[in-house]
Design an enzyme around this catalytic site. Structure first.
Site, short mmCIF file in Angstrom:
data_model
loop_
_atom_site.label_atom_id
_atom_site.label_comp_id
_atom_site.label_asym_id
_atom_site.label_seq_id
_atom_site.Cartn_x
_atom_site.Cartn_y
_atom_site.Cartn_z
CB CYS A 76 19.83 5.17 19.91
SG CYS A 76 19.22 4.20 18.52
CB CYS A 86 15.96 7.71 18.24
SG CYS A 86 17.73 7.62 18.02
CB CYS A 107 -3.24 -4.33 6.10
SG CYS A 107 -2.35 -2.79 5.98
CG ASN A 157 -2.36 -7.75 -1.94
OD1 ASN A 157 -1.61 -8.52 -2.53
ND2 ASN A 157 -2.58 -7.87 -0.65
N GLY A 169 0.81 -1.21 0.00
CA GLY A 169 0.00 0.00 0.00
C GLY A 169 0.84 1.26 0.00
CB CYS A 199 -8.63 11.91 21.49
SG CYS A 199 -8.68 10.69 20.18
ZN ZN Z 1 18.69 5.84 17.01
#
Ligand code: ZN
Length: 375
Positions: free
Chosen positions: A243, A173, A186, A69, A40, A333
């Site tokens: 990281c 990160c 999906c 698909n 997609g 929300c």
């Molecule tokens: Zn990183």
């Protein structure tokens, strides 16, 4: 028509843009872009890059085209069902623009083949729907110093970020492993067909900008898109010095395959239905859950859950400290889109196991309490 006058005609609308022009179009012709996942996201990304005159375009996909698909993977036609995606995609792109080179890689990306593959390209686009692949692609891009444009989609929501070596945070990160990013598959979750069209087109936009030098790449920012509320979010992300792959003392120095169980770590995002929340609140725990309503102040004032605190999504990044680290936050929300973005922010800030209230206050009003007003 000579090749050069034919090219001038094909790329005329680029050539008249000062930010691209003949120099930018030449750079596009020299560029080598690898699209991982001809699905997609990869479909619109590859179509636009081919149309733009991206000189070498690689398509990585080990799957075959299925009828289901076609609702979103616009690279393929009904007659392609059953064919290898990489090959059917290559044909379609070559028909769109015979002046470029399209390479079909009908394989599954693995630690064993990623080095050789990425070495042939300058920029990588990640359009995969498997979390293990996303980390492998990210790590390989960091280690091999390749820019990466990463997008993901889930139901009605998407996200986008760009990594440029030495210039900002990587995917890891933003989403440290274990804090599973809300990347939906999906097949299980469903997806609005047009949604990857938006995100894949944004990926192609970023790639064209990186190649031509036009504009500012999306470095250090995560863009979220909520189709139901028609809202884009824009969040700052920083490089983590700790990281595992791009940090100061990386522990990942070679691309590696992620064993499947490690991906579904319990520290990731959790989902709660409104009826589950009703039952949870009815238990009257001594330590009730922390309800964080991320709607705007006016929406919150019109009607909200008892004891919910209001931190509008736009302020959340600055106010994360107000969320106690020892209490699991449940983000709320209107319909579940902004709260999902809030969960992503919380995950990026290492708040353990944020919970998304699926369907938001609209679902609460429909299924639990019809007297509550939802703007
Ligand atoms: Zn990183």
């Amino acid at each position: 028509m000579s090749p050069s006058s034919r090219e001038r005609e094909r790329y005329q609308r680029h050539l008249t843009l000062a930010e691209i022009g003949a120099a930018g179009q030449h750079k596009l012709g020299e560029a080598r872009v690898l699209v991982v996942g001809a699905g997609g996201l990869g479909s619109p990304a590859a179509l636009y890059l081919a149309a733009a005159g991206c000189g070498t375009l690689g398509l990585v996909d080990g799957d075959r085209v299925e009828l289901s698909n076609l609702q979103r993977q616009v690279l393929f036609a009904t007659a392609d069902v059953g064919r290898a995606k990489a090959e059917a995609g290559r044909e379609r792109l070559a028909a769109l623009n015979p002046d470029i080179r399209v390479v079909a890689h009908a394989l599954e990306l693995r630690a064993a083949n990623v080095r050789e593959l990425f070495a042939q390209y300058d920029i990588v686009l990640d359009g995969t729907d498997r979390l293990a692949a996303r980390y492998l692609i990210n790590d390989a891009c960091v280690i091999l110093r390749r820019p990466l444009v990463s997008a993901a989609i889930h139901r009605f929501e998407g996200q986008l970020m760009t990594y440029v070596p030495g210039r900002g945070p990587c995917y890891r990160c933003a989403f440290p492993q274990g804090a599973a990013a809300p990347v939906g598959n999906c097949a299980e979750a469903g997806v609005l067909g047009v949604l990857p069209g938006v995100l894949g087109t944004l990926q192609a936009t970023e790639a064209i900008k990186l190649i031509t030098g036009a504009g500012e790449p999306l470095i250090g920012r995560l863009i979220t898109y909520d189709a139901l509320e028609m809202r884009f979010g824009d969040f700052r992300i920083s490089r983590r010095r700790d990281c595992a792959v791009c940090g100061d003392a990386p522990t990942i120095t070679e691309p590696r395959d992620t064993p499947a169980p490690a991906v579904a770590a319990p520290a990731g995002l959790q989902r709660l239905s409104v009826t589950q929340l009703r039952d949870l609140l009815a238990q009257g725990e001594r330590e009730p859950p922390l309800l964080v309503d991320v709607r705007e102040v006016e929406e919150f004032s019109a009607g909200h859950l008892a004891d919910a605190v209001n931190i509008p999504l736009g302020e959340l990044a600055q106010r994360l400290a107000e969320i106690a680290s020892d209490r699991q936050p449940i983000f709320i929300c209107r319909s579940g889109g902004r709260s999902l973005a809030a969960c992503q922010l919380a995950l990026a800030a290492r708040i353990a196991a944020p919970v998304n209230l699926e369907g938001g206050m609209r679902a609460w009003a429909a299924e639990v309490d019809p007297t509550i007003e939802v703007l």
